[in-house]
Design a protein around this motif. Structure first.
Motif, short mmCIF file in Angstrom:
data_model
loop_
_atom_site.label_atom_id
_atom_site.label_comp_id
_atom_site.label_asym_id
_atom_site.label_seq_id
_atom_site.Cartn_x
_atom_site.Cartn_y
_atom_site.Cartn_z
N ILE A 251 27.73 76.21 20.75
CA ILE A 251 29.00 75.55 21.10
C ILE A 251 28.79 74.75 22.39
CG2 ILE A 251 29.90 77.38 22.61
CD1 ILE A 251 32.60 77.11 21.21
N MET A 325 37.17 72.80 22.92
CA MET A 325 38.03 72.65 24.10
C MET A 325 38.15 71.18 24.52
SD MET A 325 38.76 75.83 24.54
CE MET A 325 39.33 76.31 26.16
N ASP A 437 41.79 77.51 15.81
CA ASP A 437 42.10 78.94 15.91
C ASP A 437 43.23 79.37 14.98
OD1 ASP A 437 40.19 78.85 17.82
OD2 ASP A 437 41.55 79.06 19.53
N PHE A 470 40.70 83.58 12.46
CA PHE A 470 40.13 83.70 13.81
C PHE A 470 40.85 84.80 14.60
CE2 PHE A 470 40.29 82.26 18.30
CZ PHE A 470 38.94 82.30 18.60
O1 MIG Z 1 39.84 79.48 24.42
O2 MIG Z 1 34.71 79.75 22.74
O3 MIG Z 1 38.57 77.38 18.90
O4 MIG Z 1 36.47 78.94 17.93
O5 MIG Z 1 35.57 81.05 19.54
C1 MIG Z 1 39.05 79.85 23.35
C2 MIG Z 1 35.67 80.69 22.44
C3 MIG Z 1 37.81 79.00 23.30
C4 MIG Z 1 38.24 78.28 21.07
C5 MIG Z 1 37.62 77.98 19.75
C6 MIG Z 1 37.06 79.23 19.16
C7 MIG Z 1 36.05 79.83 20.09
C8 MIG Z 1 36.69 80.10 21.45
N1 MIG Z 1 37.27 78.87 21.99
#
Ligand code: MIG
Length: 693
Positions: A251, A325, A437, A470
């Protein structure tokens, strides 16, 4: 038969959503009326009435008009009756009450008395009132009148969509392994955790092609770093996984941590590549690592610089990324936090009544993703300084574009996996999106299905939801039913949030069912891959509402829980807990195919009409359209293992039919080579209608 008309109002900011040059029309925009009036907008707590000048486009809706499109959004395939907003939002609660999710996809088609498509190329906040204020009025309400509007006419919805797709350019094509099954979870902490996932899958012969690395692989949530304690010798680990035919997909977050000695931060500051605040200082927000700066991906040079950073991971053997994000999500801004803390301190020792408590709560809750914060920092676009809120919906697009362009430059011959959370039309050329999410709710399985055609209309073909959900705790039956839909979605990934029930396939009791169901994905790959590639190369949809294909059929028009997948298949997944089957509408005779695995198949021809179809938890059922063919192969443990397997066909052919099978190496970009298309033929003598294979 089709035509595009382009209109410009005011001084729009160029978004680079469109790739074709369309001459500008002069004069009035047809279909719409521009309404200017004074309206009551709200009655505030102190009973003061607030009037505002409302200025909007209006199209009068007839009772039979339907509205399709708007990409990633809540509610139905037919969007009529609700009010939507294009305003990329980090909102993990996708209930029917919401107006905006992560994407801004400003294309829709009105179908009814008149049929036409509309694309609003406008990067700021935009409201689509689809018959909410007044059931018989469609209203488009931009925040500012600087926009381009494209109007598309054509003989059918599908023709209009195709013209639009050509206007915005070819959809992103991922490597073939990215069609394999992927496992993800926020919470995998170390190489050991990842090995355990791979062991869980391989150990139970459940197919798997990729494992996703969420933010914990980084060192202190810093982009383009790797925690060397928990991932010692990362390149070697990537290689170890590759030998297991597993692709690791890390990511990348939008915010860059503010930390002395962190090169991405230091370089960005030095070169002036971060977004600036009113005073011209680097804007300070906070996300996972605490305080961050946001790379100004709308600025060409900053974009190039940020894209280049992905090289750090490419060099260690990585071939795919997910960008997160990038709405951008902001937990708080430095300035707002100070103000809020001050106000909160002043509440100390107060006897707070209800209003005070509300005020307190709003202060704290209002810290994240605050509209005023979005209006307090700036981009540099060309030589202009542009306030973020005016181009808010472009941020995720350009972050992913940064990666896409850089990957293209670094590895011109190789397809890379790339998908994003936030998006705008135009980004579909650089990567896919996942649906963000969602929750482990049955209603979100259905929402997943409904979003697919709307996203395809807007160019997003490589997409899928977090299978199993999720947020929240999933259940075994929910996950199995969701996989039965996920088999057909290009991105097939099980992902879940930190703190929720563990939902890898091997955590449950019916391991063999998981093995077989996911195996069906691999078995159907000759069809699914062919249909994806043809849809991408021909600017067509992969998932189609029945209404688009059977426009004269009044029942088909209202079906919102079945879809056509490519030219041959109709799906009708179960999305109700404890259901042992469901009602299915067949707009024409079809051959029902029931699979427990690629070896355990049954078929039955059904006439046009309404049916109750039994579908057990361990089955996948789909329907083949008349005179259509579905090529398939045997299941495999991972994509590469399937490559040499023999192709068989399922069909519902009574006479003679052909199918264009698309096969390529799945890794290089020689998409248009004619050798990739093979014609499969099925010939039957008229009285042997039931023979398949
Ligand atoms: O505020 O990286 O949509 O897939 O697991 C959460 C943590 C931040 C949001 C993503 C989600 C991911 C998560 N991210």
């Amino acid at each position: 038969m089709s035509a595009i008309y382009r209109y410009r109002i005011g001084k729009p900011i160029q978004t680079e959503a469109v790739v074709q040059k369309i001459p500008m029309e002069k004069g009035e925009i047809p279909y719409f009326r521009r309404i200017q009036k004074l309206e009551l907008v709200k009655q505030s707590a102190d009973a003061q009435e607030e009037m505002a000048q409302r200025d909007y486009f209006m199209y009068p809706l007839e009772p039979n008009d339907r509205i399709y499109g708007l990409g990633e959004n809540v509610r139905g395939i037919n969007k009529r009756g609700w009010i939507y907003e294009s305003n990329c939002s980090d909102d993990p609660i996708h209930t029917e009450t919401k107006h905006a999710l992560y994407g801004a996809h400003n294309f829709f088609v009105v179908d009814g008395t008149k049929t036409f498509g509309v694309f609003l190329d406008y990067p700021g906040r935009l409201v689509f009132d689809m018959g909410y204020e007044h059931t018989d009025e469609l209203r488009i309400i931009p925040e500012e009148w600087n926009l381009e509007l494209y109007l598309i006419e054509g003989g059918s919805i599908l023709e209009i969509v195709k013209v639009f797709r050509q206007l915005v350019g070819r959809s992103y094509i991922p490597p073939k392994w990215a069609f394999g099954f992927g496992q993800s979870r926020w919470g995998y902490q170390s190489a050991e955790d990842i090995r355990a996932v791979v062991k869980g899958y391989r150990g139970h012969q459940i197919p798997l092609d990729s494992v996703y690395l969420d933010i914990d692989y980084m060192e202190g949530f810093k982009d383009f770093t790797i925690n060397s304690e928990r991932f010692p010798d990362f390149p070697e680990f990537v290689e170890e996984m590759r030998k297991e035919h597993i692709h690791l997909v890390p990511i990348i977050d939008a915010g860059v941590k503010i930390e002395e000695g962190y090169p991405v931060y230091e370089e960005g500051v030095e070169k002036g590549y971060f977004c600036k605040d009113e005073e011209g200082n680097d804007f300070v927000g906070a996300v996972w690592p605490g305080k961050v700066h946001f790379p100004d991906v709308l600025n060409k040079r900053a974009r190039k610089w940020f894209g280049k950073k992905y090289q750090f991971l490419l060099e260690q053997g990585i071939e795919g990324f997910w960008n997160d994000m990038n709405e951008p999500a902001i937990f708080y801004s430095e300035k707002r936090l100070e103000q809020v803390l001050k106000k909160v301190r002043s509440m100390k020792n107060k006897n707070m009544d209800m209003w005070e408590v509300f005020k307190f709560r709003d202060l704290v809750n209002g810290l994240a993703n605050n509209a005023e914060d979005y209006a307090s920092f700036y981009h540099r676009i060309g030589s202009k300084k542009v306030r973020h809120d005016k181009v808010h919906n472009l941020y995720g697009y350009h972050m992913t574009r940064a990666a896409g362009e850089a990957l293209e430059e670094m590895e011109p011959q190789k397809r890379m996996l790339l998908f994003s959370r936030a998006s705008y039309i135009g980004m579909h050329r650089y990567g896919g999106i996942w649906m963000g999410d969602n929750q482990s709710w049955w209603s979100h399985l259905l929402l997943n299905l409904k979003m697919l055609p709307s996203l395809n209309m807007c160019g997003f073909l490589y997409t899928g939801a977090d299978l199993g959900g999720f947020g929240g705790d999933t259940t075994e039956d929910l996950l199995l039913r969701w996989l039965a839909l996920g088999i057909f979605t290009p991105l097939m990934r099980n992902h879940s949030a930190l703190g929720t029930r563990e939902q890898e396939s091997y955590q449950f009791t019916q391991m063999e069912v998981f093995q077989k169901l996911i195996g069906i994905r691999y078995g159907l790959m000759p069809y699914l891959y062919s249909e994806y590639m043809k849809a991408a190369l021909r600017d067509e949809m992969l998932f189609l509402p029945l209404a688009f294909v059977y426009p004269e059929d009044r029942y088909a028009k209202e079906v919102e829980d079945q879809l056509l997948v490519g030219e041959s298949i109709m799906i009708a997944p179960v999305y109700t807990q404890n259901a042992t089957g469901r009602y299915v509408y067949l707009p024409e005779p079809m051959k029902m195919v029931r699979l427990k695995s690629m070896e355990e198949m049954e078929t039955q021809v059904l006439e046009q009409g309404h049916f109750y179809v039994d579908i057990a938890l361990d089955e996948v059922v789909f329907f083949i359209r008349p005179e259509k063919i579905v090529p398939y192969t045997q299941a495999s443990q991972y994509m590469e293992a399937a490559e040499s397997s023999e192709i068989h066909v399922l069909d519902f052919v009574t006479d003679h039919a052909e199918y264009e099978l698309y096969q390529d190496d799945g890794y290089t970009k020689d998409y248009e080579n004619e050798e990739h298309l093979k014609i499969l033929q099925v010939k039957k003598t008229p009285d042997r209608t039931n023979g398949s294979k």
